[in-house]
Design a protein around this motif. Structure first.
Motif, PDB file in Angstrom:
ATOM      1  N   SER A  87      43.443  19.580 -19.441  1.00  5.50           N
ATOM      2  CA  SER A  87      42.173  20.250 -19.723  1.00  5.50           C
ATOM      3  C   SER A  87      41.261  19.296 -20.500  1.00  5.50           C
ATOM      4  CB  SER A  87      42.409  21.508 -20.558  1.00  5.50           C
ATOM      5  OG  SER A  87      42.857  21.163 -21.857  1.00  5.50           O
ATOM      6  N   ARG A  88      39.975  19.642 -20.568  1.00  2.00           N
ATOM      7  CA  ARG A  88      39.055  18.855 -21.385  1.00  2.00           C
ATOM      8  C   ARG A  88      39.554  18.793 -22.826  1.00  2.00           C
ATOM      9  NH1 ARG A  88      35.901  21.798 -18.122  1.00  2.00           N
ATOM     10  NH2 ARG A  88      34.390  20.706 -16.834  1.00  2.00           N
ATOM     11  N   LYS A  89      40.017  19.932 -23.326  1.00  2.00           N
ATOM     12  CA  LYS A  89      40.482  20.018 -24.710  1.00  2.00           C
ATOM     13  C   LYS A  89      41.649  19.060 -24.958  1.00  2.00           C
ATOM     14  CE  LYS A  89      41.968  23.382 -28.153  1.00  2.00           C
ATOM     15  NZ  LYS A  89      42.214  24.799 -28.449  1.00  2.00           N
TER      16      LYS A  89
ATOM     17  N   LEU B 231      42.318  16.301 -23.290  1.00  2.00           N
ATOM     18  CA  LEU B 231      41.815  14.927 -23.251  1.00  2.00           C
ATOM     19  C   LEU B 231      41.102  14.576 -24.547  1.00  2.00           C
ATOM     20  CD1 LEU B 231      40.517  14.837 -19.593  1.00  2.00           C
ATOM     21  CD2 LEU B 231      42.280  13.356 -20.551  1.00  2.00           C
ATOM     22  N   LEU B 232      40.241  15.474 -25.017  1.00  3.14           N
ATOM     23  CA  LEU B 232      39.493  15.206 -26.244  1.00  3.14           C
ATOM     24  C   LEU B 232      40.391  15.109 -27.471  1.00  3.14           C
ATOM     25  CD1 LEU B 232      36.387  17.448 -25.575  1.00  3.14           C
ATOM     26  CD2 LEU B 232      36.417  14.947 -25.705  1.00  3.14           C
ATOM     27  N   ALA B 233      41.570  15.689 -27.399  1.00  6.92           N
ATOM     28  CA  ALA B 233      42.521  15.614 -28.517  1.00  6.92           C
ATOM     29  C   ALA B 233      43.184  14.239 -28.609  1.00  6.92           C
ATOM     30  CB  ALA B 233      43.585  16.702 -28.381  1.00  6.92           C
ATOM     31  N   MET B 234      43.085  13.440 -27.548  1.00  6.55           N
ATOM     32  CA  MET B 234      43.674  12.100 -27.551  1.00  6.55           C
ATOM     33  C   MET B 234      42.781  11.152 -28.338  1.00  6.55           C
ATOM     34  SD  MET B 234      44.883  11.538 -23.651  1.00  6.55           S
ATOM     35  CE  MET B 234      45.990  12.666 -22.843  1.00  6.55           C
ATOM     36  N   HIS B 235      43.385  10.433 -29.273  1.00  7.40           N
ATOM     37  CA  HIS B 235      42.637   9.451 -30.062  1.00  7.40           C
ATOM     38  C   HIS B 235      42.081   8.379 -29.132  1.00  7.40           C
ATOM     39  CE1 HIS B 235      41.419   7.149 -33.509  1.00  7.40           C
ATOM     40  NE2 HIS B 235      41.967   6.078 -32.949  1.00  7.40           N
ATOM     41  N   GLY B 236      40.761   8.224 -29.108  1.00 13.96           N
ATOM     42  CA  GLY B 236      40.122   7.222 -28.258  1.00 13.96           C
ATOM     43  C   GLY B 236      39.374   7.822 -27.086  1.00 13.96           C
ATOM     44  N   VAL B 237      39.652   9.090 -26.772  1.00 11.65           N
ATOM     45  CA  VAL B 237      38.969   9.752 -25.660  1.00 11.65           C
ATOM     46  C   VAL B 237      37.870  10.638 -26.241  1.00 11.65           C
ATOM     47  CG1 VAL B 237      39.166  11.294 -23.676  1.00 11.65           C
ATOM     48  CG2 VAL B 237      41.051   9.740 -24.248  1.00 11.65           C
ATOM     49  N   GLY B 238      36.631  10.304 -25.923  1.00 15.21           N
ATOM     50  CA  GLY B 238      35.500  11.061 -26.429  1.00 15.21           C
ATOM     51  C   GLY B 238      34.762  11.782 -25.316  1.00 15.21           C
ATOM     52  N   PRO B 239      33.680  12.463 -25.681  1.00 14.59           N
ATOM     53  CA  PRO B 239      32.898  13.232 -24.706  1.00 14.59           C
ATOM     54  C   PRO B 239      32.389  12.400 -23.532  1.00 14.59           C
ATOM     55  CG  PRO B 239      32.246  13.823 -26.929  1.00 14.59           C
ATOM     56  CD  PRO B 239      33.175  12.635 -27.038  1.00 14.59           C
TER      57      PRO B 239
ATOM     58  N   ALA C  59      33.762   9.688 -22.150  1.00 14.71           N
ATOM     59  CA  ALA C  59      34.881   9.418 -21.245  1.00 14.71           C
ATOM     60  C   ALA C  59      35.219  10.660 -20.431  1.00 14.71           C
ATOM     61  CB  ALA C  59      36.099   8.950 -22.026  1.00 14.71           C
ATOM     62  N   VAL C  60      35.173  11.824 -21.069  1.00 17.09           N
ATOM     63  CA  VAL C  60      35.475  13.073 -20.361  1.00 17.09           C
ATOM     64  C   VAL C  60      34.417  13.339 -19.283  1.00 17.09           C
ATOM     65  CG1 VAL C  60      35.695  15.582 -20.610  1.00 17.09           C
ATOM     66  CG2 VAL C  60      36.822  14.055 -22.238  1.00 17.09           C
ATOM     67  N   ARG C  61      33.151  13.077 -19.590  1.00 16.94           N
ATOM     68  CA  ARG C  61      32.086  13.256 -18.583  1.00 16.94           C
ATOM     69  C   ARG C  61      32.294  12.319 -17.394  1.00 16.94           C
ATOM     70  NH1 ARG C  61      28.791  13.370 -23.166  1.00 16.94           N
ATOM     71  NH2 ARG C  61      28.108  11.222 -22.770  1.00 16.94           N
ATOM     72  N   LEU C  62      32.646  11.064 -17.677  1.00 15.53           N
ATOM     73  CA  LEU C  62      32.887  10.106 -16.591  1.00 15.53           C
ATOM     74  C   LEU C  62      34.087  10.520 -15.747  1.00 15.53           C
ATOM     75  CD1 LEU C  62      32.277   6.800 -18.570  1.00 15.53           C
ATOM     76  CD2 LEU C  62      30.805   7.768 -16.798  1.00 15.53           C
ATOM     77  N   LEU C  63      35.138  10.974 -16.396  1.00 15.37           N
ATOM     78  CA  LEU C  63      36.318  11.441 -15.670  1.00 15.37           C
ATOM     79  C   LEU C  63      35.993  12.671 -14.830  1.00 15.37           C
ATOM     80  CD1 LEU C  63      38.997  10.960 -18.454  1.00 15.37           C
ATOM     81  CD2 LEU C  63      38.944   9.773 -16.248  1.00 15.37           C
ATOM     82  N   GLU C  64      35.218  13.596 -15.398  1.00 19.98           N
ATOM     83  CA  GLU C  64      34.861  14.807 -14.665  1.00 19.98           C
ATOM     84  C   GLU C  64      34.055  14.476 -13.410  1.00 19.98           C
ATOM     85  OE1 GLU C  64      33.309  19.244 -15.646  1.00 19.98           O
ATOM     86  OE2 GLU C  64      32.365  17.626 -16.776  1.00 19.98           O
ATOM     87  N   ALA C  65      33.109  13.557 -13.525  1.00 28.57           N
ATOM     88  CA  ALA C  65      32.310  13.154 -12.366  1.00 28.57           C
ATOM     89  C   ALA C  65      33.192  12.544 -11.283  1.00 28.57           C
ATOM     90  CB  ALA C  65      31.226  12.162 -12.795  1.00 28.57           C
TER      91      ALA C  65
ATOM     92  N   ASN D 206      36.162  13.411  -5.970  1.00 27.45           N
ATOM     93  CA  ASN D 206      37.430  13.388  -5.229  1.00 27.45           C
ATOM     94  C   ASN D 206      37.991  14.785  -4.980  1.00 27.45           C
ATOM     95  OD1 ASN D 206      38.433  10.397  -4.916  1.00 27.45           O
ATOM     96  ND2 ASN D 206      37.388  10.527  -6.877  1.00 27.45           N
ATOM     97  N   GLY D 207      37.154  15.805  -5.172  1.00 27.57           N
ATOM     98  CA  GLY D 207      37.586  17.173  -4.897  1.00 27.57           C
ATOM     99  C   GLY D 207      38.579  17.727  -5.891  1.00 27.57           C
ATOM    100  N   LEU D 208      38.579  17.192  -7.101  1.00 23.78           N
ATOM    101  CA  LEU D 208      39.512  17.638  -8.136  1.00 23.78           C
ATOM    102  C   LEU D 208      38.733  18.182  -9.332  1.00 23.78           C
ATOM    103  CD1 LEU D 208      41.824  14.484  -8.089  1.00 23.78           C
ATOM    104  CD2 LEU D 208      42.376  16.722  -7.138  1.00 23.78           C
ATOM    105  N   SER D 209      39.435  18.827 -10.240  1.00 19.16           N
ATOM    106  CA  SER D 209      38.828  19.307 -11.486  1.00 19.16           C
ATOM    107  C   SER D 209      39.883  19.344 -12.570  1.00 19.16           C
ATOM    108  CB  SER D 209      38.205  20.693 -11.289  1.00 19.16           C
ATOM    109  OG  SER D 209      39.202  21.630 -10.963  1.00 19.16           O
ATOM    110  N   PHE D 210      39.408  19.495 -13.818  1.00 16.15           N
ATOM    111  CA  PHE D 210      40.327  19.595 -14.937  1.00 16.15           C
ATOM    112  C   PHE D 210      41.142  20.890 -14.840  1.00 16.15           C
ATOM    113  CE2 PHE D 210      36.936  17.039 -17.161  1.00 16.15           C
ATOM    114  CZ  PHE D 210      37.687  15.884 -17.245  1.00 16.15           C
ATOM    115  N   ALA D 211      42.286  20.901 -15.472  1.00 14.70           N
ATOM    116  CA  ALA D 211      43.121  22.104 -15.523  1.00 14.70           C
ATOM    117  C   ALA D 211      42.381  23.173 -16.311  1.00 14.70           C
ATOM    118  CB  ALA D 211      44.461  21.783 -16.182  1.00 14.70           C
ATOM    119  N   GLY D 212      42.654  24.409 -15.975  1.00 13.46           N
ATOM    120  CA  GLY D 212      42.032  25.596 -16.450  1.00 13.46           C
ATOM    121  C   GLY D 212      41.759  25.870 -17.837  1.00 13.46           C
TER     122      GLY D 212
END
Length: 70
Positions: free
Chosen positions: A39-41, A43-51, A53-59, A64-70
């Motif tokens: 989940s976004r939460k 990922l954001l809990a990992m030291h070094g992963v910020g908003p 990085a999460v936006r880039l990963l989400e895009a 690729n037809g995928l999304s974060f876990a629920g």
């Protein structure tokens, strides 16, 4: 491992910055499919992963037809 010594990009992950890439590598994550299991939460809990990085990963997940876990 210092973030400056780590790779800028791993597997099929987009370039999200060395600190975020190192955090994912430390967690054993090197593919978009593995990122999609988190989940976004989580990922954001990992030291070094910020908003940004999460936006880039989400895009990349969406492209690729995928999304974060629920």
């Amino acid at each position: 491992m210092s973030t400056k010594d780590g790779p800028a990009q791993v597997g099929d992950l987009p370039a999200i910055g060395r600190p975020a890439t190192s955090a994912l590598m430390t967690a054993g994550i090197s593919t978009l499919a593995q990122v999609a299991a988190l989940s976004r939460k989580e990922l954001l809990a990992m030291h070094g992963v910020g908003p940004k990085a999460v936006r880039l990963l989400e895009a990349e997940l969406e492209e690729n037809g995928l999304s974060f876990a629920g």
